[in-house]
Design a protein around this motif. Structure first.
Motif, PDB file in Angstrom:
ATOM      1  N   ASN A  74      42.680  39.975  41.141  1.00  0.00           N
ATOM      2  CA  ASN A  74      41.297  40.772  40.506  1.00  0.00           C
ATOM      3  C   ASN A  74      40.253  40.295  39.457  1.00  0.00           C
ATOM      4  O   ASN A  74      40.715  39.509  38.995  1.00  0.00           O
ATOM      5  CB  ASN A  74      42.489  41.440  39.785  1.00  0.00           C
ATOM      6  CG  ASN A  74      43.875  41.954  40.388  1.00  0.00           C
ATOM      7  OD1 ASN A  74      43.955  42.955  41.363  1.00  0.00           O
ATOM      8  ND2 ASN A  74      44.956  42.110  39.921  1.00  0.00           N
ATOM      9  N   ARG A 124      36.859  41.313  37.042  1.00  0.00           N
ATOM     10  CA  ARG A 124      36.149  42.231  36.473  1.00  0.00           C
ATOM     11  C   ARG A 124      35.089  42.003  36.100  1.00  0.00           C
ATOM     12  O   ARG A 124      34.661  40.671  35.247  1.00  0.00           O
ATOM     13  CB  ARG A 124      37.063  43.162  35.237  1.00  0.00           C
ATOM     14  CG  ARG A 124      35.933  44.061  34.191  1.00  0.00           C
ATOM     15  CD  ARG A 124      36.838  44.988  33.319  1.00  0.00           C
ATOM     16  NE  ARG A 124      36.388  43.892  31.985  1.00  0.00           N
ATOM     17  CZ  ARG A 124      36.978  43.760  31.028  1.00  0.00           C
ATOM     18  NH1 ARG A 124      38.046  44.643  31.217  1.00  0.00           N
ATOM     19  NH2 ARG A 124      36.319  42.914  30.173  1.00  0.00           N
ATOM     20  N   TYR A 132      35.917  47.110  38.597  1.00  0.00           N
ATOM     21  CA  TYR A 132      36.447  46.233  38.893  1.00  0.00           C
ATOM     22  C   TYR A 132      36.461  46.300  40.655  1.00  0.00           C
ATOM     23  O   TYR A 132      36.569  46.809  41.462  1.00  0.00           O
ATOM     24  CB  TYR A 132      37.943  46.991  37.884  1.00  0.00           C
ATOM     25  CG  TYR A 132      38.067  47.299  36.773  1.00  0.00           C
ATOM     26  CD1 TYR A 132      39.061  46.410  36.520  1.00  0.00           C
ATOM     27  CD2 TYR A 132      37.673  47.947  36.286  1.00  0.00           C
ATOM     28  CE1 TYR A 132      39.369  46.347  34.631  1.00  0.00           C
ATOM     29  CE2 TYR A 132      38.236  48.323  34.952  1.00  0.00           C
ATOM     30  CZ  TYR A 132      39.071  47.310  33.742  1.00  0.00           C
ATOM     31  OH  TYR A 132      38.856  47.819  32.695  1.00  0.00           O
TER      32      TYR A 132
END
Length: 519
Positions: free
Chosen positions: A88, A90, A113
């Motif tokens: 992940n 951001r 994101y």
């Protein structure tokens, strides 16, 4: 600040729920490039100065780019990519208003994101998503591109300089800087380096810089590298000066005399009577004390480019179609300086001086024969066929050619030699014969034999003049169009004779320096 929008922009990037140090599965190195479009304008008197920042486990900030809402960040993020894991990310974008490292003191422009797999798995590994994070506001778009990095660990140290760049500033010269891009498989380009700005010069010498070879071409020495040159402006609206493409394989050669081709430039000027009496203002050869005539303008525009590739700047200058003193014999191959043994003139100024002097001593006559001057240059080109020299003949003429068959034969024969012919047509005549000689649509032939190469480029001078016919709209555009085919013609000549460039030397180490001159 100038302008009416914002200041400095920075972006930050973050990995969340993933620690690259903990991975035990072999990883692939990928490079992430970040661009933004249509960012929020948070500054009152200038554009935003964006900076990108990746959060969670912070893995880096981009550089700050002044005064733009559409930044292309040079600084990259290099990450380990694990196909089997969800990584992940951001990305936060800020408008930087001071030197404070505390992001809370800067304007937040938006965030997005995504996962690393989402970027890698997008078409051409290019993900475009809207920025969010500010309720009720359209924050613009972020573009994330990924490329797997090769194993090349080499660095290149390079230095560039340029000569005679276009003047873009009204009250000064230009403030040039260079932007480097590497090509992508889908035909797009990714920014990889910017030079510093060199203030107030048309002949900049940029500082040497080092760059990873994989950042420049990802280790592929044949990969296209595009370089753009701009004139820097404080408000961010930089003026485009020009561009060129190259390859790392070519840059590796550096300044190497073995790979420099000496170009010999010869001028041939039409002195036929159809040009009109030089003492009358209606003549194409009229010697106006306040401005150059069409012949002089065409000669200067083309010659000033070509002369940079001739080391001694000594050029043979010929005339054709005139009666010569003292006996009035007609010549189609006479030296403008009057010296049959040494027809060379010193630079463009020398040619112009000899041209003006000839107008005072010869009588304009006729007919318009090209073949003698073509054969004149061909004799010199035939004597040097080892690839060390190349010959360019510039013919400036006003009218219909009289010896078409002989000229075609001369060109077909010259196509085997290291030479090119540029024809500039001045005046309002029809130039159908010149277009035929150009050979862009149909390769010219003589006695049933096709020319091996297209070596002729024709342009009508009137296409580059204003409505009054007294001023060239763009000397630079004229020269560019006239000379556009010369590089390819030179290369085709070398290939046709099996002449190859010098072998590429080993990649330069960080301690060595490459230098390239842009002309």
């Amino acid at each position: 600040m100038e302008g009416d929008v914002m200041d400095k922009v920075e972006a930050t990037a973050t990995v969340c729920d993933f620690d690259p140090d903990s991975g035990s599965i072999p990883a692939t190195k990928v490079e992430i490039t970040v661009s933004c479009r249509n960012l929020l304008d948070r500054d009152t008197f200038s554009k935003s100065d964006p900076c990108k920042f990746s959060s969670f486990i912070n893995f880096g900030r981009t550089e700050v780019i002044d005064n733009t809402l559409n930044p292309d960040f040079v600084r990259k993020y290099i990450l380990d990519y694990f196909f089997e894991e969800k990584q992940n990310l951001r990305f936060d974008v800020y408008d930087i208003d001071s030197k404070s490292p505390d992001l809370a003191k800067h304007d937040f422009l938006g965030q997005v994101y995504c996962t690393l797999g989402e970027i890698v798995g997008s078409p051409a590994s290019r993900l475009e998503k809207p920025l969010g994070g500010i309720p009720g506001k359209k924050c613009g778009t972020i573009i994330l591109s990924a490329e797997e990095l090769g194993n090349c660990r080499d660095y290149a140290t390079m230095q560039f300089s340029a000569n005679k760049l276009d003047k873009k500033d009204f009250f000064g010269k230009s403030d040039p800087f260079m932007v480097f891009y590497r090509s992508n498989e889908d035909g797009t380009f990714t920014i990889c380096h910017k030079t510093e700005v060199v203030k107030n010069t048309l002949n900049p010498v940029w500082q040497p810089f080092s760059i990873p070879v994989r950042g420049l071409c990802n280790g592929d020495y044949d990969r296209t590298i595009k370089v753009e040159v701009y004139d820097w402006d404080r408000d961010g609206s930089h003026d485009f000066i020009g561009e060129f493409t190259t390859r790392y394989k070519d840059l590796c050669r550096g300044l190497n005399q073995i790979n420099v081709y000496e170009i010999h430039f010869t001028v041939a000027i039409d002195f036929t009577a159809s040009n009109g009496n030089p003492s009358q203002s209606t003549s194409l050869h009229y010697m106006n004390p306040y401005q150059m005539n069409a012949y002089a303008m065409a000669l200067k525009a083309v010659g000033e480019i070509i002369q940079d590739y001739d080391s001694d700047k000594m050029f043979p200058a010929l005339g054709f179609g005139a009666k010569l003193p003292p006996d009035g014999r007609v010549s189609h191959e006479f030296p403008l300086n009057g010296n049959v043994e040494n027809p060379f003139c010193n630079g463009m100024e020398g040619i112009l001086e000899a041209y003006h002097q000839s107008l005072k001593t010869v009588q304009l006559y006729g007919p318009t024969n090209f073949s003698p001057v073509v054969n004149h240059v061909a004799r010199y080109a035939a004597a040097v066929q080892d690839g060390s020299q190349y010959f360019v003949l510039l013919i400036i003429t006003d009218g219909v050619i009289s010896d078409m068959a002989q000229t075609k034969e001369a060109i077909v024969n010259a196509a085997k030699l290291p030479m090119s012919i540029i024809i500039v047509g001045v005046g309002q005549a029809e130039f159908d014969a010149m277009v035929e000689l150009d050979g862009d649509d149909i390769r010219i032939s003589s006695r049933g034999k096709l020319a091996e190469r297209d070596i002729v480029q024709f342009v009508p001078f009137r296409d580059y003049m204003d409505r009054t016919g007294n001023h060239v709209l763009s000397m630079a555009r004229l020269a560019k169009d006239v000379l556009a085919e010369i590089p390819e013609q030179l290369i085709s000549s070398m290939k046709s004779r099996g002449i190859k460039p010098n072998a590429v030397p080993p990649v330069h180490s960080p301690g060595e320096q490459l230098q390239t001159n842009l002309v």
